[in-house]
Design a protein around this motif. Structure first.
Motif, PDB file in Angstrom:
ATOM      1  N   VAL A   1     -39.469 -25.697  -6.886  1.00 64.49           N
ATOM      2  CA  VAL A   1     -38.505 -25.479  -7.794  1.00 64.49           C
ATOM      3  C   VAL A   1     -37.616 -24.241  -7.441  1.00 64.49           C
ATOM      4  CG1 VAL A   1     -38.047 -24.791 -10.203  1.00 64.49           C
ATOM      5  CG2 VAL A   1     -40.050 -25.997  -9.686  1.00 64.49           C
ATOM      6  N   ILE A   2     -36.120 -24.585  -7.396  1.00 68.60           N
ATOM      7  CA  ILE A   2     -35.132 -23.378  -6.986  1.00 68.60           C
ATOM      8  C   ILE A   2     -34.657 -22.802  -8.140  1.00 68.60           C
ATOM      9  CG2 ILE A   2     -32.623 -23.162  -6.047  1.00 68.60           C
ATOM     10  CD1 ILE A   2     -34.848 -24.597  -4.038  1.00 68.60           C
ATOM     11  N   VAL A   3     -35.126 -21.563  -8.253  1.00 70.23           N
ATOM     12  CA  VAL A   3     -34.880 -20.624  -9.448  1.00 70.23           C
ATOM     13  C   VAL A   3     -33.532 -19.691  -9.120  1.00 70.23           C
ATOM     14  CG1 VAL A   3     -35.860 -18.913 -10.751  1.00 70.23           C
ATOM     15  CG2 VAL A   3     -37.337 -20.643 -10.097  1.00 70.23           C
ATOM     16  N   ALA A   4     -32.768 -19.613 -10.124  1.00 75.16           N
ATOM     17  CA  ALA A   4     -31.689 -18.818 -10.055  1.00 75.16           C
ATOM     18  C   ALA A   4     -30.715 -19.033  -8.857  1.00 75.16           C
ATOM     19  CB  ALA A   4     -31.856 -17.562 -10.350  1.00 75.16           C
ATOM     20  N   PRO A   5     -30.220 -20.228  -8.530  1.00 72.32           N
ATOM     21  CA  PRO A   5     -29.571 -20.261  -7.280  1.00 72.32           C
ATOM     22  C   PRO A   5     -28.019 -19.487  -7.353  1.00 72.32           C
ATOM     23  CG  PRO A   5     -29.256 -22.028  -8.670  1.00 72.32           C
ATOM     24  CD  PRO A   5     -30.280 -21.480  -9.352  1.00 72.32           C
ATOM     25  N   ASP A   6     -27.538 -18.950  -6.295  1.00 67.45           N
ATOM     26  CA  ASP A   6     -26.069 -18.223  -6.208  1.00 67.45           C
ATOM     27  C   ASP A   6     -25.275 -19.257  -6.543  1.00 67.45           C
ATOM     28  OD1 ASP A   6     -25.666 -19.251  -3.671  1.00 67.45           O
ATOM     29  OD2 ASP A   6     -26.023 -17.297  -2.815  1.00 67.45           O
ATOM     30  N   PRO A   7     -23.882 -19.065  -6.815  1.00 66.90           N
ATOM     31  CA  PRO A   7     -23.009 -19.894  -6.980  1.00 66.90           C
ATOM     32  C   PRO A   7     -22.674 -20.811  -5.908  1.00 66.90           C
ATOM     33  CG  PRO A   7     -22.056 -17.836  -7.902  1.00 66.90           C
ATOM     34  CD  PRO A   7     -23.512 -17.436  -7.171  1.00 66.90           C
ATOM     35  N   ALA A   8     -22.887 -20.610  -4.576  1.00 63.99           N
ATOM     36  CA  ALA A   8     -22.572 -21.479  -3.446  1.00 63.99           C
ATOM     37  C   ALA A   8     -23.804 -22.356  -3.383  1.00 63.99           C
ATOM     38  CB  ALA A   8     -22.597 -20.555  -2.264  1.00 63.99           C
ATOM     39  N   THR A   9     -24.889 -21.917  -3.828  1.00 66.16           N
ATOM     40  CA  THR A   9     -26.109 -22.658  -3.755  1.00 66.16           C
ATOM     41  C   THR A   9     -26.270 -23.792  -4.923  1.00 66.16           C
ATOM     42  OG1 THR A   9     -27.561 -21.018  -2.870  1.00 66.16           O
ATOM     43  CG2 THR A   9     -28.695 -22.949  -3.771  1.00 66.16           C
TER      44      THR A   9
END
Length: 165
Positions: free
Chosen positions: A63-71
């Motif tokens: 689970v990807i938590v709190a990706p930055d805007p580019a992600t």
């Protein structure tokens, strides 16, 4: 005046995030020119253990938590891609540089939802050519394993009443 120390988790930072608030993980993918950040990847520790030890259970999902805007932009493009649903990505924990490479598909993505990746296989980045943990193996790999197994078994007479090996 008395001040109370606040733990990083109580302050809203997850495990893997540094005191400065930087992203604790980076995703290295083939179709971007730089790593993509996120605060945390749930299941990373289990994936790393499974990549190192074939006897350890691998996580079914990361689970990807709190990706930055580019992600988040990259994940949005991937979620809409109907020709390449499976991706290979290397996940790096920035704190210590630990890495694991996973072949995955998006299982859940959307506004207000942490992105969930269904894991097909995990391996260590420097072992790309050998599958350490996977639910899918190349046919040549399986044939080689079966040939080794057959070669190590003693010859035996086949009983017509027993099922085929």
């Amino acid at each position: 005046m008395v001040t109370k120390a606040i733990s990083p988790i109580a302050a809203g930072m997850g495990r893997g995030e540094s005191e400065e608030g930087s992203m604790g993980f980076a995703l290295e993918v083939g179709d971007t020119d730089r790593p993509l950040g996120c605060r945390h990847v749930l299941g990373f520790r289990e994936a790393l253990v499974a990549a190192q030890d074939p006897a350890a259970p691998a996580p079914a999902r990361l689970v990807i938590v709190a990706p930055d805007p580019a992600t988040d932009d990259w994940l949005a493009r991937w979620s809409e891609d109907d020709t390449q649903v499976r991706r290979t990505l290397t996940i790096c924990r920035r704190r210590d540089g630990s890495k694991v490479t996973a072949v995955a598909t998006i299982a859940a993505y959307g506004h207000g939802t942490d992105t969930s990746l269904a894991i097909e296989s995990v391996t260590l980045p420097w072992r790309r050519r050998s599958i350490v943990r996977s639910g899918v193996h190349p046919k040549a790999f399986l044939e080689a394993v079966l040939a080794l197994q057959r070669a190590s078994e003693p010859a035996r007479m086949l009983d017509p009443n027993e099922p085929s090996p």
